[in-house]
Design a protein around this motif. Structure first.
Motif, PDB file in Angstrom:
ATOM      1  N   ILE A 503      13.555  -5.321 -22.882  1.00  0.00           N
ATOM      2  CA  ILE A 503      14.068  -4.447 -21.831  1.00  0.00           C
ATOM      3  C   ILE A 503      13.463  -4.932 -20.529  1.00  0.00           C
ATOM      4  O   ILE A 503      12.334  -5.450 -20.497  1.00  0.00           O
ATOM      5  CB  ILE A 503      13.706  -2.964 -22.087  1.00  0.00           C
ATOM      6  N   HIS A 504      14.212  -4.811 -19.472  1.00  0.00           N
ATOM      7  CA  HIS A 504      13.738  -5.321 -18.187  1.00  0.00           C
ATOM      8  C   HIS A 504      12.668  -4.396 -17.614  1.00  0.00           C
ATOM      9  O   HIS A 504      12.938  -3.242 -17.292  1.00  0.00           O
ATOM     10  CB  HIS A 504      14.898  -5.441 -17.207  1.00  0.00           C
ATOM     11  N   TRP A 505      11.436  -4.883 -17.557  1.00  0.00           N
ATOM     12  CA  TRP A 505      10.368  -4.146 -16.899  1.00  0.00           C
ATOM     13  C   TRP A 505      10.323  -4.541 -15.426  1.00  0.00           C
ATOM     14  O   TRP A 505      10.738  -5.647 -15.048  1.00  0.00           O
ATOM     15  CB  TRP A 505       9.014  -4.449 -17.558  1.00  0.00           C
ATOM     16  N   VAL A 506       9.835  -3.657 -14.616  1.00  0.00           N
ATOM     17  CA  VAL A 506       9.772  -3.903 -13.172  1.00  0.00           C
ATOM     18  C   VAL A 506       8.322  -3.810 -12.708  1.00  0.00           C
ATOM     19  O   VAL A 506       7.458  -3.254 -13.403  1.00  0.00           O
ATOM     20  CB  VAL A 506      10.636  -2.889 -12.387  1.00  0.00           C
ATOM     21  N   LYS A 507       8.077  -4.346 -11.562  1.00  0.00           N
ATOM     22  CA  LYS A 507       6.742  -4.272 -10.975  1.00  0.00           C
ATOM     23  C   LYS A 507       6.675  -3.085 -10.020  1.00  0.00           C
ATOM     24  O   LYS A 507       7.376  -3.044  -9.013  1.00  0.00           O
ATOM     25  CB  LYS A 507       6.411  -5.576 -10.241  1.00  0.00           C
ATOM     26  N   PHE A 508       5.867  -2.117 -10.412  1.00  0.00           N
ATOM     27  CA  PHE A 508       5.623  -0.956  -9.555  1.00  0.00           C
ATOM     28  C   PHE A 508       4.537  -1.360  -8.568  1.00  0.00           C
ATOM     29  O   PHE A 508       3.386  -1.585  -8.937  1.00  0.00           O
ATOM     30  CB  PHE A 508       5.191   0.227 -10.413  1.00  0.00           C
ATOM     31  N   LYS A 509       4.918  -1.494  -7.298  1.00  0.00           N
ATOM     32  CA  LYS A 509       4.003  -1.967  -6.272  1.00  0.00           C
ATOM     33  C   LYS A 509       3.708  -0.858  -5.278  1.00  0.00           C
ATOM     34  O   LYS A 509       4.556  -0.007  -5.007  1.00  0.00           O
ATOM     35  CB  LYS A 509       4.600  -3.160  -5.521  1.00  0.00           C
ATOM     36  N   GLY A 510       2.516  -0.903  -4.736  1.00  0.00           N
ATOM     37  CA  GLY A 510       2.174   0.098  -3.740  1.00  0.00           C
ATOM     38  C   GLY A 510       0.982  -0.306  -2.908  1.00  0.00           C
ATOM     39  O   GLY A 510       0.335  -1.326  -3.144  1.00  0.00           O
ATOM     40  N   ASN A 511       0.699   0.557  -1.946  1.00  0.00           N
ATOM     41  CA  ASN A 511      -0.398   0.323  -1.029  1.00  0.00           C
ATOM     42  C   ASN A 511      -1.073   1.658  -0.741  1.00  0.00           C
ATOM     43  O   ASN A 511      -0.401   2.652  -0.437  1.00  0.00           O
ATOM     44  CB  ASN A 511       0.129  -0.296   0.276  1.00  0.00           C
ATOM     45  N   ILE A 512      -2.400   1.699  -0.895  1.00  0.00           N
ATOM     46  CA  ILE A 512      -3.159   2.925  -0.677  1.00  0.00           C
ATOM     47  C   ILE A 512      -3.890   2.819   0.651  1.00  0.00           C
ATOM     48  O   ILE A 512      -4.627   1.849   0.890  1.00  0.00           O
ATOM     49  CB  ILE A 512      -4.183   3.161  -1.806  1.00  0.00           C
ATOM     50  N   ILE A 513      -3.679   3.823   1.519  1.00  0.00           N
ATOM     51  CA  ILE A 513      -4.340   3.820   2.823  1.00  0.00           C
ATOM     52  C   ILE A 513      -5.044   5.149   3.066  1.00  0.00           C
ATOM     53  O   ILE A 513      -4.729   6.158   2.439  1.00  0.00           O
ATOM     54  CB  ILE A 513      -3.336   3.546   3.973  1.00  0.00           C
ATOM     55  N   ASP A 514      -5.986   5.118   3.979  1.00  0.00           N
ATOM     56  CA  ASP A 514      -6.671   6.333   4.428  1.00  0.00           C
ATOM     57  C   ASP A 514      -5.703   7.140   5.290  1.00  0.00           C
ATOM     58  O   ASP A 514      -5.060   6.601   6.208  1.00  0.00           O
ATOM     59  CB  ASP A 514      -7.923   5.949   5.216  1.00  0.00           C
ATOM     60  N   GLN A 515      -5.595   8.426   5.028  1.00  0.00           N
ATOM     61  CA  GLN A 515      -4.613   9.264   5.718  1.00  0.00           C
ATOM     62  C   GLN A 515      -4.807   9.292   7.223  1.00  0.00           C
ATOM     63  O   GLN A 515      -3.835   9.347   7.979  1.00  0.00           O
ATOM     64  CB  GLN A 515      -4.684  10.690   5.165  1.00  0.00           C
ATOM     65  N   PHE A 516      -6.070   9.253   7.676  1.00  0.00           N
ATOM     66  CA  PHE A 516      -6.318   9.421   9.105  1.00  0.00           C
ATOM     67  C   PHE A 516      -6.502   8.087   9.840  1.00  0.00           C
ATOM     68  O   PHE A 516      -5.988   7.893  10.937  1.00  0.00           O
ATOM     69  CB  PHE A 516      -7.550  10.305   9.316  1.00  0.00           C
ATOM     70  N   SER A 517      -7.198   7.140   9.195  1.00  0.00           N
ATOM     71  CA  SER A 517      -7.441   5.864   9.876  1.00  0.00           C
ATOM     72  C   SER A 517      -6.367   4.834   9.591  1.00  0.00           C
ATOM     73  O   SER A 517      -6.255   3.844  10.322  1.00  0.00           O
ATOM     74  CB  SER A 517      -8.793   5.295   9.453  1.00  0.00           C
ATOM     75  N   ALA A 518      -5.580   5.032   8.537  1.00  0.00           N
ATOM     76  CA  ALA A 518      -4.553   4.090   8.073  1.00  0.00           C
ATOM     77  C   ALA A 518      -5.155   2.787   7.572  1.00  0.00           C
ATOM     78  O   ALA A 518      -4.438   1.813   7.336  1.00  0.00           O
ATOM     79  CB  ALA A 518      -3.523   3.814   9.167  1.00  0.00           C
TER      80      ALA A 518
END
Length: 694
Positions: A503-518
């Motif tokens: 089955i075709h798996w996908v790459k779940f990608k993301g980026n975590i940042i600080d809410q106030f400083s970015a």
């Protein structure tokens, strides 16, 4: 007056004086017995109560004597008295309850149900009695299937002995045997004060025990104890030796470091020494979680299990493990194992009688519902002090099933073990699949996991006659759950050949940042939980805050993002939509930080919760649920000045009502404080302050 009349008068006088003397003697017996009973010196109190009841049918004294017998584990004597009381015209609801509990303890379950029902008729408001009746029925379901063999250790004495901790090549245990440090008898148990002992294991036997440390053992009670994984630190229980204002001797936790030659002087743990008890410590393998019991305010019952979290050189204040673990009864003897399972004893969860041993694990940011270990670990008596190594082949527990507390060793019964083998193949070309994760599950509990070898093979040792399920997972293939139904115990299981569809798996990608400083949040952990199979995968953000994990796009997931110093964030029911980069903000926290609940609304002078306020409080309860290491203070404000006294009443009631609502959502009371903050036209009606955040 003639001589015969004088003689008759003197005889009457002698009889009267004798009766008065006997009555005074009986009164003194009760007074002495009561003094000892109130001081919880039950073993000593029995003598005076027994003497008194030789010439009396006083039900009140019978109740006290029966309680003494129960406290010192004289079940036969207690059974006789409680049966006598329960069948008398003076019997009350509590008499029925005590007798029913004892009947359950001596395995007379059908008769126990009769008296539980008698109690329920007189106390219909006690919802706990339904659990007690259910527990009598549970006994028939959890029968000993002889998967483990148990034996009493040779180091046991006629006095109380119970296991405490693994140490070096042996056991540290606690005993009430005669010793050189506490020469007096404890009136509560009739034994010597508890000390800690060490016994080294040689082959299958244990050598003669020796006092663990002359520095730690004193004239008071010591034990149980636990050790850090490198065995350089010890945490142990000791009573103060002095009485508080209620006349009770509280337990404290002490700690010490081994300096390479000897143990340093023991120091009291920072949260001990208060007006409550702390004891039965167990430290996690990574040294960051110290579990223990306490009767401090804000709990659910007698003693609850708490945990302190370590950050640097500091410990968080005690955090209650919550209503899944703790009950209105007593939870005791926690042991956090190497595989993350918390084992503990409880008389509040449904069990066989007395203390039973349960297990739970902290998964997906909450404790799973505790599982009763069943026989041979649990009996109708008190069973506790469970210890096990990572391989789960040999362990220990303690029980008074044979009279006094003894230590038992348990081993997997080799006659009940068989090997389950399997092979993973691609459904398209039948080629072997390497590095498939195979998880062995029993009753939704993860038992073992492994990866297939280059030939696609795996194997587990399993118990004969037990049913299991297997979850197999590999990126690029459809996750499968295989149900394994045990064949006849005499039949060797056939090799499981499991095919997996691509089955075709996908790459779940993301980026975590600080809410106030970015700014990027590095080394944040992302836990991705497949909702269908409850299987977990993990990844960690890099220096740019980026993460990447392969997932099956056809499934829904719960995602938990954690980083020290930030609020944990939970994304429920996540479904993959596209290859877009998910940007997720984390909010940093610090102690004494204020959070204004701007959505709350109150009518003038009121503290009644309105719909918008309830929504805000639900959000707050959700935040606290996924951040169990955080404690708060709710401050109530009013923007209408009605005078200081009236303002304080309104504000305190707003804060109190809000905190009670949060607690009703399953948040433990000791994590929430509240107070009136008074009039302030510029503040929200409710402001939350973080008082503890680790």
């Amino acid at each position: 007056m003639n001589r015969s009349r004088i003689l008759h008068f003197l005889l009457i006088l002698v009889f009267v004086l004798t009766g008065v003397s006997a009555s005074l003697a009986q009164d003194q017996q009760v007074q002495k017995g009561d003094r000892l009973y109130n001081n919880k010196e039950f073993a000593a109190a029995t003598y005076y109560y027994e003497k008194y009841l030789e010439n009396s049918e006083d039900v009140k004294i019978k109740r006290k004597l029966a309680d003494c017998y129960l406290q010192i584990q004289k079940d036969t004597e207690a059974n006789y008295l409680l049966e006598n009381i329960a069948s008398s015209s003076e019997a009350n609801a509590e008499d029925y309850l005590h007798y029913a509990n004892l009947l359950k303890r001596v395995r007379n379950y059908e008769k126990a149900k009769v008296f539980f029902k008698k109690y329920a008729e007189l106390k219909p408001e006690d919802s706990n009695v339904s659990k007690l009746i259910l527990s009598c029925n549970l006994i028939k379901e959890l029968q000993d299937d002889h998967l483990y063999s148990i034996k009493s250790l040779s180091i046991n004495s006629p006095q109380s002995d119970f296991a405490s901790a693994f140490y070096k090549n042996g056991l540290v245990f606690v005993s009430g045997r005669k010793n050189n440090t506490s020469k007096q008898i404890d009136g509560r148990s009739g034994e010597y004060f508890l000390d800690m002992y060490f016994s080294e294991k040689s082959g299958d036997n244990y050598l003669s025990p020796e006092p663990f440390s002359d520095d730690f053992n004193t004239k008071y009670h010591e034990g149980p104890a636990c050790f850090s994984s490198n065995e350089k630190f010890i945490f142990f229980t000791r009573n103060k030796g002095t009485l508080n204002l209620e006349g009770k001797s509280e337990l404290n936790i002490y700690t010490s470091r081994h300096n390479g030659t000897d143990w340093d002087k023991a120091e009291i743990f920072q949260f001990s020494g208060q007006t409550y008890s702390m004891g039965h410590p167990s430290i996690s393998p990574d040294g960051r979680h110290l579990y223990f019991i306490s009767n401090m305010a804000g709990g659910y019952g007698g003693t609850d299990i708490y945990v302190c979290l370590k950050s640097g050189f500091s410990w968080s204040r005690p955090i209650n493990c919550g209503p899944t673990i703790n009950t209105d009864g007593n939870e005791m003897f926690p042991f956090i194992a190497e595989d993350g399972y918390l084992y503990f004893a409880s008389d509040g969860h449904i069990g066989f009688g007395g203390l039973d041993i349960f297990k739970s694990i902290f998964e997906q940011n909450e404790w799973t519902y505790p599982v009763n270990l069943g026989p041979p670990f649990n009996s109708s008596k008190d069973d506790f002090g469970y210890l096990i190594r990572k391989n789960k082949e040999v362990g220990y527990f303690s029980s008074n099933r044979n009279g006094s507390d003894d230590i038992f060793e348990f081993k997997q019964n080799p006659e009940k073990i068989q090997n389950l083998r399997g092979r993973l193949l691609a459904s398209t070309n039948k080629s072997a699949l390497k590095d498939v994760e195979v998880i062995l599950m029993e009753n939704l509990s993860k038992e073992k996991s492994t990866l297939t070898d280059e030939n696609g093979l795996f194997s587990f040792d399993i118990f004969k006659g037990k049913n299991y399920s297997l979850i197999v997972s590999k990126p690029g293939y459809k996750i499968k759950r295989i149900l394994y139904f045990a064949p006849d115990e005499q039949t060797t299981p056939k090799q499981l050949n499991i095919s997996m569809d691509t089955i075709h798996w996908v790459k779940f990608k993301g980026n975590i940042i600080d809410q106030f400083s970015a700014h990027a949040v590095e080394e944040a952990s992302i836990q991705i939980i497949n909702q269908t199979y409850k299987s977990n995968s993990f990844c960690v953000t890099d220096e740019y805050g980026d993460f990447e994990q392969e997932i099956d796009p056809s499934k829904a997931y719960d995602i938990i993002i954690q980083k020290d110093g930030y609020f944990t964030k939970v994304i429920n029911n996540y479904k993959y939509q596209s290859a877009k980069f998910e940007q997720i903000e984390l909010q940093k926290f610090s102690t004494n930080q204020d959070m204004e609940l701007y959505g709350v609304e109150y009518d003038a002078g009121s503290w009644e919760l309105k719909e918008n306020t309830i929504m805000e409080l639900n959000n707050l309860a959700g935040l606290l649920k996924v951040n169990p290491h955080i404690s708060i203070e709710i401050n109530g404000f009013t923007n209408q000045d009605k005078g200081k006294k009236e303002n304080n009443i309104i504000c305190e009631q707003r804060a109190k009502t809000a905190s009670e609502y949060i607690i009703s959502k399953g948040i433990t009371p000791n994590r929430i404080q509240y107070k009136s903050a008074g009039y302030n036209s510029g503040r929200s009606a409710l402001v939350v302050k973080l008082t503890e955040a680790f």
